[in-house]
Design a protein around this motif. Structure first.
Motif, PDB file in Angstrom:
ATOM      1  N   PHE A   9     -11.718  22.659 -13.415  1.00 16.38           N
ATOM      2  CA  PHE A   9     -10.866  22.997 -12.272  1.00 16.38           C
ATOM      3  C   PHE A   9     -10.193  21.724 -11.781  1.00 16.38           C
ATOM      4  O   PHE A   9     -10.844  20.677 -11.659  1.00 16.38           O
ATOM      5  N   ASP A  14      -6.547  25.431 -13.818  1.00 13.58           N
ATOM      6  CA  ASP A  14      -7.882  25.303 -14.395  1.00 13.58           C
ATOM      7  C   ASP A  14      -7.783  25.547 -15.891  1.00 13.58           C
ATOM      8  O   ASP A  14      -6.703  25.786 -16.428  1.00 13.58           O
ATOM      9  N   ASP A  51     -17.686  30.984 -11.340  1.00 12.27           N
ATOM     10  CA  ASP A  51     -16.682  30.114 -11.956  1.00 12.27           C
ATOM     11  C   ASP A  51     -15.990  30.829 -13.111  1.00 12.27           C
ATOM     12  O   ASP A  51     -14.772  30.676 -13.315  1.00 12.27           O
TER      13      ASP A  51
END
Length: 288
Positions: A9, A14, A51
């Motif tokens: 990120f 990202d 994530d």
């Protein structure tokens, strides 16, 4: 293509957005309309599901913006320490529906070199995001899908009645603009001269590169393209590029010469000339 960027990120994007845009742009630089992507994930044991969801959402958003469908994929998990959080592999399929023949071998003396925007944003962002130097800046990655911009460039060339006037396209990723131009010069056996004062670099990037000991000409970009075009196409193509959000800072930065073959030179702001060599080695590891 495979993506192993660290950190995963970073400001403006990202690893997921990078993977989708990178493959889309590779297709677009050949003149293809990107249609379908496959995606493969290698996940390290213990990687946070939250994530992973962020990465998947950014991939979805990038694909939707580009009008591309992610149609298949695969996921594997390796033991702790067997990978660094997440690696992504993508493959893309596109369609070339016009008689295009884009190739760096097509560059010829008198052609103009166009750049779609500022240099060095992505590579500089990644270096700073690692937190090793404790720099605070507003620099963000330029990662973006360029297929719509390329489609408009091809349309403008088509309207001019001769698709061969668009010689070649390339996204200057690893090795930056300098390496890309050297590849052009070597492939076409021509010389390329660029003008330092015409090359756009953000002040924040200039400052960070000075601190890091880097040259923006060699720093990676993920949302820019460089084009070599016939001289009578350059002006109208620039105007068309500027109408696209990813080409609003497009500019003419140089010209193709006949001699010395295989050499890229830059006329500096002080009026001198220096040779711009091919990048040797890895200047910025794991930037994509």
């Amino acid at each position: 293509d495979s993506y192993v960027v660290s950190p995963i990120f970073f400001p403006g994007g990202d690893i997921g957005k990078l993977a989708v845009c990178g493959t889309i742009n590779d297709l677009a630089m050949s003149g293809a309309k990107p249609l379908y992507l496959s995606v493969g994930f290698i996940l390290e044991e213990g990687f946070e599901i939250s994530d992973l969801k962020k990465v998947l959402e950014s991939m979805r958003s990038a694909a939707v913006e580009a009008g591309v469908a992610i149609v298949t994929g695969d996921t594997k998990v390796v033991q702790k320490g067997g990978a660094d959080r997440i690696f992504i592999n993508t493959s893309g399929i596109g369609l070339i529906d016009l008689p295009l023949d884009l190739s760096s071998t097509k560059a010829q003396s008198g052609d103009k070199v166009l750049l779609s925007g500022t240099l060095g944003d992505h590579g500089t962002t990644i270096m700073i995001a690692r937190g090793e130097l404790e720099l605070e800046t507003d620099i963000a990655t330029d990662c973006a899908p360029l297929n719509a911009l390329v489609a408009e460039m091809i349309d403008e060339t088509k309207q001019r009645g001769d698709l061969t006037k668009l010689r070649c396209l390339r996204d200057p990723t690893r090795g930056g603009l300098a390496t890309t131009l050297n590849e052009f010069a070597l492939s076409a056996e021509v010389a390329i001269q660029i003008e330092e004062d015409l090359i756009p670099v953000r002040e924040e990037v200039k400052g960070a590169c000075e601190i890091l000991g880097l040259d923006p000409l060699y720093v990676a970009n993920e949302g820019k393209l460089v084009a070599v075009v016939a001289p009578d196409l350059a002006e109208s193509l620039l105007l068309r590029m500027k109408q696209n959000q990813y080409g609003k800072d497009a500019c003419l930065i140089g010209e193709v010469k006949s001699e010395p073959q295989g050499i890229v030179t830059m006329r500096t702001g002080f009026g001198g000339t220096r040779i711009v060599d091919m990048l040797v080695g890895e200047q910025l590891p794991r930037i994509c």
